[in-house]
Design an enzyme around this catalytic site. Structure first.
Site, PDB file in Angstrom:
ATOM      1  N   HIS A   1      76.562  29.395  28.257  1.00 28.21           N
ATOM      2  CA  HIS A   1      75.818  30.355  27.435  1.00 28.21           C
ATOM      3  C   HIS A   1      74.468  29.803  27.015  1.00 28.21           C
ATOM      4  CE1 HIS A   1      76.464  28.735  23.272  1.00 28.21           C
ATOM      5  NE2 HIS A   1      77.590  28.268  23.770  1.00 28.21           N
TER       6      HIS A   1
ATOM      7  N   ASP B   1      75.050  22.756  21.786  1.00 25.62           N
ATOM      8  CA  ASP B   1      75.695  24.078  21.935  1.00 25.62           C
ATOM      9  C   ASP B   1      74.621  25.162  22.077  1.00 25.62           C
ATOM     10  OD1 ASP B   1      77.508  26.163  21.898  1.00 25.62           O
ATOM     11  OD2 ASP B   1      78.038  25.958  19.789  1.00 25.62           O
TER      12      ASP B   1
ATOM     13  N   GLU C   1      77.008  34.764  23.658  1.00 21.38           N
ATOM     14  CA  GLU C   1      78.346  34.143  23.604  1.00 21.38           C
ATOM     15  C   GLU C   1      78.790  33.921  22.164  1.00 21.38           C
ATOM     16  OE1 GLU C   1      81.161  30.660  23.312  1.00 21.38           O
ATOM     17  OE2 GLU C   1      79.167  30.909  22.476  1.00 21.38           O
ATOM     18  N   GLU C   2      77.834  33.488  21.340  1.00 16.04           N
ATOM     19  CA  GLU C   2      78.157  33.064  19.971  1.00 16.04           C
ATOM     20  C   GLU C   2      78.643  34.198  19.075  1.00 16.04           C
ATOM     21  OE1 GLU C   2      78.465  30.093  19.271  1.00 16.04           O
ATOM     22  OE2 GLU C   2      76.946  28.822  20.191  1.00 16.04           O
TER      23      GLU C   2
ATOM     24  N   ASP D   1      79.913  24.372  28.584  1.00 17.04           N
ATOM     25  CA  ASP D   1      79.551  24.684  27.199  1.00 17.04           C
ATOM     26  C   ASP D   1      79.789  23.429  26.367  1.00 17.04           C
ATOM     27  OD1 ASP D   1      79.003  25.666  24.735  1.00 17.04           O
ATOM     28  OD2 ASP D   1      80.609  27.159  24.689  1.00 17.04           O
TER      29      ASP D   1
ATOM     30  N   HIS E   1      76.112  24.854  15.438  1.00 17.64           N
ATOM     31  CA  HIS E   1      75.887  26.041  14.594  1.00 17.64           C
ATOM     32  C   HIS E   1      75.116  25.703  13.317  1.00 17.64           C
ATOM     33  CE1 HIS E   1      79.669  27.996  16.639  1.00 17.64           C
ATOM     34  NE2 HIS E   1      78.733  27.634  17.500  1.00 17.64           N
TER      35      HIS E   1
HETATM   36  N1  BES Z   1      80.652  25.921  22.258  1.00 14.22           N
HETATM   37  C1  BES Z   1      81.465  26.672  21.348  1.00 14.22           C
HETATM   38  C2  BES Z   1      82.942  26.550  21.641  1.00 14.22           C
HETATM   39  C3  BES Z   1      83.584  25.250  21.253  1.00 14.22           C
HETATM   40  C4  BES Z   1      83.342  24.674  20.034  1.00 14.22           C
HETATM   41  C5  BES Z   1      84.496  24.698  22.095  1.00 14.22           C
HETATM   42  C6  BES Z   1      83.979  23.504  19.704  1.00 14.22           C
HETATM   43  C7  BES Z   1      85.152  23.539  21.758  1.00 14.22           C
HETATM   44  C8  BES Z   1      84.869  22.928  20.557  1.00 14.22           C
HETATM   45  C9  BES Z   1      81.087  28.138  21.421  1.00 14.22           C
HETATM   46  O1  BES Z   1      79.710  28.334  21.536  1.00 14.22           O
HETATM   47  C10 BES Z   1      81.533  28.829  20.156  1.00 14.22           C
HETATM   48  O2  BES Z   1      80.958  28.564  19.138  1.00 14.22           O
HETATM   49  N2  BES Z   1      82.554  29.666  20.255  1.00 14.22           N
HETATM   50  C11 BES Z   1      83.065  30.362  19.113  1.00 14.22           C
HETATM   51  C12 BES Z   1      84.046  31.427  19.520  1.00 14.22           C
HETATM   52  C13 BES Z   1      83.416  32.631  20.185  1.00 14.22           C
HETATM   53  C14 BES Z   1      84.510  33.586  20.633  1.00 14.22           C
HETATM   54  C15 BES Z   1      82.448  33.331  19.276  1.00 14.22           C
HETATM   55  C16 BES Z   1      83.808  29.422  18.179  1.00 14.22           C
HETATM   56  O3  BES Z   1      84.380  28.435  18.660  1.00 14.22           O
HETATM   57  O4  BES Z   1      83.839  29.691  16.991  1.00 14.22           O
HETATM   58 ZN    ZN Z   2      78.833  27.834  19.636  1.00 14.20          ZN
END
Ligand code: BES
Ligand code: ZN
Length: 397
Positions: free
Chosen positions: A203, A223, A257-258, A285, A363
């Site tokens: 993403h 990220d 994605e976020e 990612d 984040h």
């Molecule tokens: N890169 C993250 C996912 C992640 C975070 C994987 C920490 C492993 C460890 C991704 O960008 C993200 O923030 N995903 C969201 C969920 C998505 C469905 C909005 C999250 O993890 O809160």
């Molecule tokens: Zn993220």
């Protein structure tokens, strides 16, 4: 007038009949015999090895719940659905996800030693570092902000410059009607098996804060500028060496994605609806934070394909010298691989650390390349680019 009275009458009859309403639940198939024997009204109407759609009378719900507890030690153990269609859809999707997890989509072999080694030796950490810094320099890459649109224009022009002169390659936007940020897709058409598609993605958006996200500083270096830099380096080496895959390869920088995997979901759902034959998906990612002491590359076990992921482990053992690997899991659909997995395509997600050692800066405005775990370099991400090159060539053949 007569018609109106008929309607009123039938509505009244229907609503007074509500106490005898039939409802649809999905329940573990192992509980079917017991349910049908114990409940007069239970009727299995569709079944898979894992779950069954059961039609029961609403008044029997509590009894079923009690039976499940007593016989299976499950708390509830079934889900009530709004309609028959919804229950069937869940059953079908479970079968789809099981396929995505357990099926071997290809014969995975390692045969391209010389070419892979040559290409891997060209992976350039400086170029990756540069791309991470460039993407982090946008105030944010939020899916609703102008800088999130501009950053995708930057990705598109960077990829176009890399592919310049290749008549088998094109770079396009995938537009999303519900928000301004597009996804970016580079297609390299396969020479002999062009209907078989490999997707190498990550993403491109970033996020920070709760209010005023359009204006919040969100460098998203790890990220996920790191994943986009990884993908960009794989394609750069591909073009530099003139490698032409037999299968079609699609490099993707997903939007949004976020905020719930929206960009990748739109693409994966469209591919599914069009019946496209995607034979492999890999998601980059977060690749640049070395968080786990004795592990470099960690494969997520959930929402991924077992056989392809195992194969990627073999690719590391064969080609990515000095790099260790292992497994972890997200516990939820944590990134875009889940969008592909949910519609039945085989996906893998090589990740930078275990879930226990996750980068605490993501984040926030502090997700920058100088953070601990990256130390102003792209050293960790470089390992993922090497793996990606091996994946490209051994899967592209
Ligand atoms: N890169 C993250 C996912 C992640 C975070 C994987 C920490 C492993 C460890 C991704 O960008 C993200 O923030 N995903 C969201 C969920 C998505 C469905 C909005 C999250 O993890 O809160
Ligand atoms: Zn993220």
């Amino acid at each position: 007038m007569k018609k109106l009275w008929m309607m009123v009458l039938s509505v009244a009859v229907l609503s007074t009949g509500a106490f005898a309403k039939e409802i649809y639940v999905t329940i573990g198939s192992d509980a079917i015999d017991m349910s049908q024997k114990s409940l007069m009204t239970a009727n299995a109407i569709a079944t898979s090895s894992e779950i069954t759609v059961l039609k029961i009378n609403e008044k029997d719900i509590e009894k079923l719940s009690h039976l499940m507890h007593v016989n299976f030690n499950r708390c509830g153990g079934f889900i009530v659905h709004d309609s028959e269609q919804e229950a069937i859809a869940v059953l079908n999707n479970n079968a789809v996800r099981k396929t995505a997890k357990s099926l071997n989509f290809l014969n995975y072999t390692i045969t391209e030693g010389e070419r892979v080694q040559n290409m891997i030796s060209r992976v350039n950490e400086f170029k990756m570092r540069d791309m991470i810094l460039k993407l982090s320099s946008f105030n944010n890459r939020y899916y609703k902000s102008q800088s999130g649109v501009d950053s995708q224009a930057y990705v598109k022009s960077t990829w176009e410059a890399i592919a310049a002169g290749r008549t088998d390659a094109k770079v396009e936007y995938f537009m999303h009607s519900a928000w301004p940020q597009p996804s970016v897709v580079m297609t390299v058409e396969g020479s002999t098996m062009k209907d078989e598609i490999l997707v190498i993605g990550g993403h491109a958006d970033s996020i920070a804060g709760f209010w005023g996200r359009e204006r919040a500083r969100a460098p998203g270096a790890d990220d996920n500028a790191s994943g986009i830099a990884t993908i960009t380096e794989i394609m750069r080496v591909m073009m530099e060496t003139g490698y032409k895959p037999q299968r079609t390869v699609k490099f993707m920088a997903y939007a949004a994605e976020e905020v719930g995997l929206k960009g990748s979901k739109a693409i994966a759902d469209q591919y599914k609806a069009q019946g496209k034959n995607v034979v492999g998906v890999v998601q980059f990612d977060m690749t640049n934070h070395k968080g786990t002491k004795n592990l470099d590359i960690v494969f997520m076990k959930d929402f991924t394909n077992e056989a392809q992921t195992k194969f990627m482990g073999s690719l590391i053992d064969t080609y990515v010298t000095g790099v260790s690997w292992g497994y972890s899991k997200c516990g939820y659909g944590c990134s875009d691989h889940a969008s592909w997995h949910n519609v039945g395509y085989p996906a893998s997600m090589p990740f930078e650390s275990t879930m226990g050692d996750i980068n605490g800066k993501i984040h926030t405005k502090n997700d920058t390349i100088d953070a601990v775990g990256s130390q102003d370099t792209a050293d960790h991400a470089e390992k993922f680019a090497r793996l990606g090159v091996a994946y490209l060539v051994e899967m592209g053949k």
